[in-house]
Design a protein around this motif. Structure first.
Motif, PDB file in Angstrom:
ATOM      1  N   LYS A  19       6.825   1.683  11.890  1.00  0.00           N
ATOM      2  CA  LYS A  19       6.577   0.344  11.348  1.00  0.00           C
ATOM      3  C   LYS A  19       5.285   0.313  10.531  1.00  0.00           C
ATOM      4  O   LYS A  19       5.229  -0.308   9.454  1.00  0.00           O
ATOM      5  CB  LYS A  19       6.500  -0.675  12.479  1.00  0.00           C
ATOM      6  N   ALA A  20       4.244   0.983  11.026  1.00  0.00           N
ATOM      7  CA  ALA A  20       2.972   1.030  10.292  1.00  0.00           C
ATOM      8  C   ALA A  20       3.139   1.781   8.977  1.00  0.00           C
ATOM      9  O   ALA A  20       2.574   1.382   7.951  1.00  0.00           O
ATOM     10  CB  ALA A  20       1.889   1.683  11.156  1.00  0.00           C
ATOM     11  N   ALA A  21       3.907   2.848   8.998  1.00  0.00           N
ATOM     12  CA  ALA A  21       4.157   3.616   7.780  1.00  0.00           C
ATOM     13  C   ALA A  21       4.882   2.756   6.748  1.00  0.00           C
ATOM     14  O   ALA A  21       4.517   2.749   5.561  1.00  0.00           O
ATOM     15  CB  ALA A  21       4.979   4.861   8.111  1.00  0.00           C
ATOM     16  N   ARG A  22       5.882   2.015   7.200  1.00  0.00           N
ATOM     17  CA  ARG A  22       6.582   1.115   6.274  1.00  0.00           C
ATOM     18  C   ARG A  22       5.637   0.087   5.689  1.00  0.00           C
ATOM     19  O   ARG A  22       5.673  -0.216   4.494  1.00  0.00           O
ATOM     20  CB  ARG A  22       7.731   0.393   6.987  1.00  0.00           C
ATOM     21  N   ALA A  23       4.750  -0.440   6.529  1.00  0.00           N
ATOM     22  CA  ALA A  23       3.793  -1.446   6.056  1.00  0.00           C
ATOM     23  C   ALA A  23       2.854  -0.858   5.003  1.00  0.00           C
ATOM     24  O   ALA A  23       2.580  -1.498   3.983  1.00  0.00           O
ATOM     25  CB  ALA A  23       2.991  -2.010   7.225  1.00  0.00           C
ATOM     26  N   LEU A  24       2.357   0.353   5.239  1.00  0.00           N
ATOM     27  CA  LEU A  24       1.471   0.996   4.260  1.00  0.00           C
ATOM     28  C   LEU A  24       2.167   1.201   2.919  1.00  0.00           C
ATOM     29  O   LEU A  24       1.543   1.088   1.861  1.00  0.00           O
ATOM     30  CB  LEU A  24       0.969   2.341   4.789  1.00  0.00           C
ATOM     31  N   LEU A  25       3.442   1.530   2.975  1.00  0.00           N
ATOM     32  CA  LEU A  25       4.193   1.767   1.743  1.00  0.00           C
ATOM     33  C   LEU A  25       4.709   0.472   1.114  1.00  0.00           C
ATOM     34  O   LEU A  25       5.168   0.479  -0.029  1.00  0.00           O
ATOM     35  CB  LEU A  25       5.385   2.688   2.035  1.00  0.00           C
ATOM     36  N   GLY A  26       4.664  -0.623   1.874  1.00  0.00           N
ATOM     37  CA  GLY A  26       5.228  -1.878   1.388  1.00  0.00           C
ATOM     38  C   GLY A  26       6.746  -1.858   1.406  1.00  0.00           C
ATOM     39  O   GLY A  26       7.386  -2.535   0.596  1.00  0.00           O
ATOM     40  N   TRP A  27       7.318  -1.077   2.321  1.00  0.00           N
ATOM     41  CA  TRP A  27       8.766  -0.926   2.413  1.00  0.00           C
ATOM     42  C   TRP A  27       9.351  -1.868   3.447  1.00  0.00           C
ATOM     43  O   TRP A  27       8.804  -2.045   4.536  1.00  0.00           O
ATOM     44  CB  TRP A  27       9.136   0.490   2.832  1.00  0.00           C
ATOM     45  N   SER A  28      10.498  -2.418   3.134  1.00  0.00           N
ATOM     46  CA  SER A  28      11.300  -3.165   4.100  1.00  0.00           C
ATOM     47  C   SER A  28      12.169  -2.167   4.870  1.00  0.00           C
ATOM     48  O   SER A  28      12.227  -0.979   4.523  1.00  0.00           O
ATOM     49  CB  SER A  28      12.205  -4.160   3.369  1.00  0.00           C
ATOM     50  N   GLN A  29      12.878  -2.671   5.861  1.00  0.00           N
ATOM     51  CA  GLN A  29      13.837  -1.803   6.551  1.00  0.00           C
ATOM     52  C   GLN A  29      14.910  -1.332   5.573  1.00  0.00           C
ATOM     53  O   GLN A  29      15.363  -0.191   5.646  1.00  0.00           O
ATOM     54  CB  GLN A  29      14.472  -2.542   7.734  1.00  0.00           C
ATOM     55  N   GLY A  30      15.268  -2.178   4.641  1.00  0.00           N
ATOM     56  CA  GLY A  30      16.246  -1.797   3.620  1.00  0.00           C
ATOM     57  C   GLY A  30      15.749  -0.676   2.723  1.00  0.00           C
ATOM     58  O   GLY A  30      16.520   0.218   2.348  1.00  0.00           O
TER      59      GLY A  30
END
Length: 93
Positions: A19-30
């Motif tokens: 979840k933190a990695a997605r947040a750093l990248l600005g990525w959604s689950q999609g």
């Protein structure tokens, strides 16, 4: 070598790190689904849990591979705690 053996080689990755990695990248689950070829409902199901990234070993490997290809480095427990960071590009910029 089987995918299970590959997934057992490195440090374990937690759901919070994903979840933190997605947040750093600005990525959604999609976005993660598109980059990892893992379905969005599967990512949502995995992220609804706590602890280590679960699921089938090949599914977890696809998720971790997509995030590391995007520049994420997973930091293992080293006295300072688990974490993630975006790696500096090879050219130093």
């Amino acid at each position: 070598m089987s995918i299970e053996n590959l997934s057992n080689r490195g440090p374990a990755v937690t759901i919070r790190q994903v979840k933190a990695a997605r947040a750093l990248l600005g990525w959604s689950q999609g976005d993660l689904a598109a980059h990892s070829t893992v379905s969005e409902p599967t990512i949502a199901r995995l992220e609804a849990d706590e602890g280590l990234l679960g699921g089938r070993p090949d599914t977890a490997a696809k998720i971790v591979h997509a995030l590391t290809n995007a520049g994420i480095e997973f930091i293992s427990e080293n006295g300072g705690g688990l974490g993630v960071r975006i790696m500096r590009p090879a050219d130093g910029k």
